[in-house]
Design a protein around this motif. Structure first.
Motif, PDB file in Angstrom:
ATOM      1  N   UNK A 235      46.780  34.616  28.743  1.00 44.78           N
ATOM      2  CA  UNK A 235      47.274  33.349  28.733  1.00 44.78           C
ATOM      3  C   UNK A 235      46.031  32.865  29.653  1.00 44.78           C
ATOM      4  N   UNK A 236      45.468  33.791  29.661  1.00 45.42           N
ATOM      5  CA  UNK A 236      43.682  32.764  30.212  1.00 45.42           C
ATOM      6  C   UNK A 236      44.160  32.387  31.597  1.00 45.42           C
ATOM      7  N   UNK A 237      44.592  32.883  32.215  1.00 47.48           N
ATOM      8  CA  UNK A 237      44.642  32.743  34.012  1.00 47.48           C
ATOM      9  C   UNK A 237      43.815  34.215  34.701  1.00 47.48           C
ATOM     10  N   UNK A 238      43.027  35.712  33.834  1.00 49.39           N
ATOM     11  CA  UNK A 238      42.806  35.866  34.370  1.00 49.39           C
ATOM     12  C   UNK A 238      40.925  36.121  33.140  1.00 49.39           C
ATOM     13  N   UNK A 239      40.055  35.979  34.116  1.00 53.13           N
ATOM     14  CA  UNK A 239      39.126  36.521  33.341  1.00 53.13           C
ATOM     15  C   UNK A 239      39.184  38.363  32.347  1.00 53.13           C
ATOM     16  N   UNK A 240      38.531  38.065  31.137  1.00 54.17           N
ATOM     17  CA  UNK A 240      38.842  39.673  31.292  1.00 54.17           C
ATOM     18  C   UNK A 240      37.768  40.390  30.460  1.00 54.17           C
ATOM     19  N   UNK A 241      37.949  41.112  31.536  1.00 52.16           N
ATOM     20  CA  UNK A 241      36.374  42.294  31.527  1.00 52.16           C
ATOM     21  C   UNK A 241      35.869  42.816  29.592  1.00 52.16           C
ATOM     22  N   UNK A 242      34.316  42.792  29.862  1.00 49.31           N
ATOM     23  CA  UNK A 242      34.383  43.693  28.320  1.00 49.31           C
ATOM     24  C   UNK A 242      34.586  44.873  28.673  1.00 49.31           C
ATOM     25  N   UNK A 243      35.359  44.988  26.895  1.00 45.18           N
ATOM     26  CA  UNK A 243      36.122  46.514  27.301  1.00 45.18           C
ATOM     27  C   UNK A 243      34.792  47.831  26.863  1.00 45.18           C
TER      28      UNK A 243
END
Length: 95
Positions: free
Chosen positions: A77-85
């Motif tokens: 939903x864009x509420x948390x930053x997504x770490x680089x997998x």
């Protein structure tokens, strides 16, 4: 799975990782014959990248490396930053 495809294209998650790693996720959407208007291309690219990054985090081999469901939803939903997998298929397909 597509047994008639080249080895690197048989397993969709591996194909998605390859396209992500090359910065070509939008090409994967186009390969699936989903029409993307030029004006919407950037939004589609961001959405595809967001979904794939979260999916790559969710399939990490070690459970502690995977996000919780609530974290995954918040990332989508864009509420948390997504770490680089990191590459999630090393146990199946060594690089």
């Amino acid at each position: 799975m597509d047994n008639n495809a080249p080895e690197s294209h048989k397993f969709l998650p591996l194909l998605a990782w390859t396209m992500y790693d090359r910065g070509e996720l939008l090409d994967l959407i186009k390969e699936c014959h989903y029409p993307v208007a030029a004006a919407d291309e950037e939004q589609w690219k961001e959405t595809a990248e967001r979904m794939c990054k979260v999916a790559f985090l969710c399939v990490q081999e070690k459970p502690e490396a995977r996000p919780t469901m609530s974290m995954a939803v918040n990332m989508l939903e864009g509420h948390l930053e997504i770490p680089i997998p990191v590459y999630p298929f090393g146990w199946m397909y060594p690089q």
